[in-house]
Motif scaffolding. Sequence first.
Motif, PDB file in Angstrom:
ATOM      1  N   MET A 118      23.652  44.513  48.064  1.00 55.18           N
ATOM      2  CA  MET A 118      23.517  43.195  48.612  1.00 55.18           C
ATOM      3  C   MET A 118      24.430  42.231  47.840  1.00 55.18           C
ATOM      4  O   MET A 118      24.514  42.302  46.625  1.00 55.18           O
ATOM      5  CB  MET A 118      22.071  42.709  48.524  1.00 55.18           C
ATOM      6  N   ILE A 119      25.105  41.350  48.542  1.00 59.94           N
ATOM      7  CA  ILE A 119      26.004  40.369  47.938  1.00 59.94           C
ATOM      8  C   ILE A 119      25.183  39.236  47.330  1.00 59.94           C
ATOM      9  O   ILE A 119      24.212  38.767  47.918  1.00 59.94           O
ATOM     10  CB  ILE A 119      26.988  39.804  48.993  1.00 59.94           C
ATOM     11  N   SER A 120      25.602  38.793  46.165  1.00 54.58           N
ATOM     12  CA  SER A 120      24.926  37.701  45.465  1.00 54.58           C
ATOM     13  C   SER A 120      25.049  36.389  46.245  1.00 54.58           C
ATOM     14  O   SER A 120      26.026  36.166  46.966  1.00 54.58           O
ATOM     15  CB  SER A 120      25.564  37.530  44.083  1.00 54.58           C
ATOM     16  N   THR A 121      24.072  35.511  46.066  1.00 56.90           N
ATOM     17  CA  THR A 121      24.133  34.181  46.695  1.00 56.90           C
ATOM     18  C   THR A 121      24.972  33.217  45.869  1.00 56.90           C
ATOM     19  O   THR A 121      25.337  32.144  46.358  1.00 56.90           O
ATOM     20  CB  THR A 121      22.718  33.586  46.852  1.00 56.90           C
ATOM     21  N   LYS A 122      25.308  33.579  44.642  1.00 58.00           N
ATOM     22  CA  LYS A 122      26.039  32.687  43.733  1.00 58.00           C
ATOM     23  C   LYS A 122      27.340  32.137  44.320  1.00 58.00           C
ATOM     24  O   LYS A 122      27.556  30.917  44.281  1.00 58.00           O
ATOM     25  CB  LYS A 122      26.285  33.402  42.407  1.00 58.00           C
ATOM     26  N   PRO A 123      28.237  32.955  44.888  1.00 61.55           N
ATOM     27  CA  PRO A 123      29.486  32.380  45.416  1.00 61.55           C
ATOM     28  C   PRO A 123      29.244  31.419  46.574  1.00 61.55           C
ATOM     29  O   PRO A 123      29.973  30.434  46.734  1.00 61.55           O
ATOM     30  CB  PRO A 123      30.301  33.598  45.855  1.00 61.55           C
ATOM     31  N   TYR A 124      28.218  31.671  47.363  1.00 58.42           N
ATOM     32  CA  TYR A 124      27.902  30.789  48.489  1.00 58.42           C
ATOM     33  C   TYR A 124      27.386  29.442  47.989  1.00 58.42           C
ATOM     34  O   TYR A 124      27.733  28.390  48.532  1.00 58.42           O
ATOM     35  CB  TYR A 124      26.872  31.450  49.414  1.00 58.42           C
ATOM     36  N   LEU A 125      26.562  29.481  46.956  1.00 59.80           N
ATOM     37  CA  LEU A 125      26.038  28.245  46.375  1.00 59.80           C
ATOM     38  C   LEU A 125      27.152  27.441  45.709  1.00 59.80           C
ATOM     39  O   LEU A 125      27.180  26.208  45.813  1.00 59.80           O
ATOM     40  CB  LEU A 125      24.925  28.560  45.378  1.00 59.80           C
ATOM     41  N   GLU A 167      34.140  37.216  44.882  1.00 59.38           N
ATOM     42  CA  GLU A 167      34.330  37.858  43.584  1.00 59.38           C
ATOM     43  C   GLU A 167      35.035  36.972  42.564  1.00 59.38           C
ATOM     44  O   GLU A 167      34.765  37.073  41.372  1.00 59.38           O
ATOM     45  CB  GLU A 167      35.128  39.164  43.744  1.00 59.38           C
ATOM     46  N   GLU A 168      35.977  36.115  43.028  1.00 54.11           N
ATOM     47  CA  GLU A 168      36.705  35.263  42.097  1.00 54.11           C
ATOM     48  C   GLU A 168      37.141  33.962  42.755  1.00 54.11           C
ATOM     49  O   GLU A 168      37.215  33.854  43.981  1.00 54.11           O
ATOM     50  CB  GLU A 168      37.905  35.988  41.489  1.00 54.11           C
ATOM     51  N   ILE A 169      37.411  32.984  41.909  1.00 53.32           N
ATOM     52  CA  ILE A 169      37.912  31.680  42.339  1.00 53.32           C
ATOM     53  C   ILE A 169      39.317  31.567  41.782  1.00 53.32           C
ATOM     54  O   ILE A 169      39.527  31.750  40.574  1.00 53.32           O
ATOM     55  CB  ILE A 169      37.012  30.544  41.799  1.00 53.32           C
ATOM     56  N   THR A 170      40.293  31.314  42.659  1.00 53.56           N
ATOM     57  CA  THR A 170      41.680  31.214  42.219  1.00 53.56           C
ATOM     58  C   THR A 170      42.280  29.914  42.715  1.00 53.56           C
ATOM     59  O   THR A 170      41.939  29.424  43.791  1.00 53.56           O
ATOM     60  CB  THR A 170      42.530  32.393  42.733  1.00 53.56           C
ATOM     61  N   PHE A 171      43.169  29.352  41.916  1.00 54.79           N
ATOM     62  CA  PHE A 171      43.914  28.156  42.296  1.00 54.79           C
ATOM     63  C   PHE A 171      44.998  27.906  41.265  1.00 54.79           C
ATOM     64  O   PHE A 171      45.061  28.575  40.236  1.00 54.79           O
ATOM     65  CB  PHE A 171      42.997  26.925  42.435  1.00 54.79           C
ATOM     66  N   GLN A 172      45.849  26.934  41.570  1.00 58.41           N
ATOM     67  CA  GLN A 172      46.855  26.486  40.613  1.00 58.41           C
ATOM     68  C   GLN A 172      46.501  25.067  40.220  1.00 58.41           C
ATOM     69  O   GLN A 172      46.032  24.285  41.043  1.00 58.41           O
ATOM     70  CB  GLN A 172      48.251  26.525  41.212  1.00 58.41           C
ATOM     71  N   ALA A 173      46.729  24.762  38.944  1.00 57.36           N
ATOM     72  CA  ALA A 173      46.419  23.428  38.432  1.00 57.36           C
ATOM     73  C   ALA A 173      47.448  23.046  37.383  1.00 57.36           C
ATOM     74  O   ALA A 173      48.165  23.906  36.862  1.00 57.36           O
ATOM     75  CB  ALA A 173      45.022  23.417  37.834  1.00 57.36           C
ATOM     76  N   ARG A 174      47.488  21.768  37.080  1.00 59.44           N
ATOM     77  CA  ARG A 174      48.408  21.275  36.053  1.00 59.44           C
ATOM     78  C   ARG A 174      47.641  20.949  34.790  1.00 59.44           C
ATOM     79  O   ARG A 174      46.601  20.308  34.830  1.00 59.44           O
ATOM     80  CB  ARG A 174      49.147  20.034  36.540  1.00 59.44           C
ATOM     81  N   PHE A 175      48.190  21.410  33.671  1.00 59.71           N
ATOM     82  CA  PHE A 175      47.680  21.083  32.353  1.00 59.71           C
ATOM     83  C   PHE A 175      48.834  20.457  31.590  1.00 59.71           C
ATOM     84  O   PHE A 175      49.849  21.115  31.366  1.00 59.71           O
ATOM     85  CB  PHE A 175      47.177  22.333  31.624  1.00 59.71           C
ATOM     86  N   ASN A 176      48.693  19.188  31.246  1.00 58.46           N
ATOM     87  CA  ASN A 176      49.777  18.442  30.590  1.00 58.46           C
ATOM     88  C   ASN A 176      51.092  18.563  31.359  1.00 58.46           C
ATOM     89  O   ASN A 176      52.154  18.737  30.778  1.00 58.46           O
ATOM     90  CB  ASN A 176      49.967  18.889  29.143  1.00 58.46           C
ATOM     91  N   GLY A 177      51.014  18.524  32.673  1.00 65.54           N
ATOM     92  CA  GLY A 177      52.203  18.536  33.512  1.00 65.54           C
ATOM     93  C   GLY A 177      52.758  19.910  33.833  1.00 65.54           C
ATOM     94  O   GLY A 177      53.712  20.028  34.589  1.00 65.54           O
ATOM     95  N   THR A 178      52.185  20.950  33.282  1.00 68.33           N
ATOM     96  CA  THR A 178      52.659  22.311  33.514  1.00 68.33           C
ATOM     97  C   THR A 178      51.715  23.034  34.465  1.00 68.33           C
ATOM     98  O   THR A 178      50.512  23.116  34.205  1.00 68.33           O
ATOM     99  CB  THR A 178      52.741  23.091  32.178  1.00 68.33           C
ATOM    100  N   ALA A 179      52.275  23.575  35.557  1.00 69.20           N
ATOM    101  CA  ALA A 179      51.456  24.321  36.524  1.00 69.20           C
ATOM    102  C   ALA A 179      50.980  25.620  35.886  1.00 69.20           C
ATOM    103  O   ALA A 179      51.724  26.273  35.152  1.00 69.20           O
ATOM    104  CB  ALA A 179      52.259  24.611  37.782  1.00 69.20           C
ATOM    105  N   PHE A 180      49.726  25.964  36.174  1.00 69.14           N
ATOM    106  CA  PHE A 180      49.138  27.163  35.598  1.00 69.14           C
ATOM    107  C   PHE A 180      48.252  27.830  36.647  1.00 69.14           C
ATOM    108  O   PHE A 180      47.408  27.161  37.242  1.00 69.14           O
ATOM    109  CB  PHE A 180      48.302  26.799  34.366  1.00 69.14           C
ATOM    110  N   PRO A 181      48.423  29.140  36.877  1.00 67.41           N
ATOM    111  CA  PRO A 181      47.526  29.840  37.809  1.00 67.41           C
ATOM    112  C   PRO A 181      46.178  30.110  37.134  1.00 67.41           C
ATOM    113  O   PRO A 181      46.129  30.604  36.013  1.00 67.41           O
ATOM    114  CB  PRO A 181      48.265  31.143  38.109  1.00 67.41           C
ATOM    115  N   ILE A 182      45.099  29.788  37.827  1.00 67.74           N
ATOM    116  CA  ILE A 182      43.745  29.950  37.297  1.00 67.74           C
ATOM    117  C   ILE A 182      43.046  31.064  38.069  1.00 67.74           C
ATOM    118  O   ILE A 182      43.091  31.092  39.298  1.00 67.74           O
ATOM    119  CB  ILE A 182      42.928  28.646  37.447  1.00 67.74           C
TER     120      ILE A 182
END
Length: 151
Positions: A1-8, A62-77
């Motif tokens: 059974m899949i967890s409810t955590k990602p849906y929440l 299973e995972e959360i992915t995105f790109q963000a800037r830290f001190n002006g530098t793009a970083f894959p999360i």
Amino acid sequence: MISTKPYLIRAIQEWCVDQGFTPYLQVVVDSRTRVPREYVRDGQIVLNVGVDATHQLLMGNEEITFQARFNGTAFPIIVPVSAVAAIYARENGQGMAFEVAGEASGQSRSLDEESQPSELEPEPGAGTASSTDAPAPESSGAARPKLTRIK
């Protein structure tokens, strides 16, 4: 059974955005978590997952992915859903805390007792991917809302 955590997590993130709040994701950092290590405090990091602070945000089961800037530098999360300790609105602290694998069971903690967000301000004009690290709470003298972990 899949967890409810990602849906929440997705539901609270969407609620924050709909209300005009800033959704913060508190993450326990481990070897599977890809974040800039220099912003990790006490083994945790708080990330802004609002639409203005992220690029290509994907919140999967299973995972959360995105790109963000830290001190002006793009970083894959990359954050495994199992490493998410909480998601909450920066403005009022409303949200939900989760059990993270490896934590001692039977232990109840509030966000105030856990690591505080790093003090990084978003850069002006950084575009849609601004700093995802949480700024320090404003000291207005009012009590900071607490998010209590429920098991």
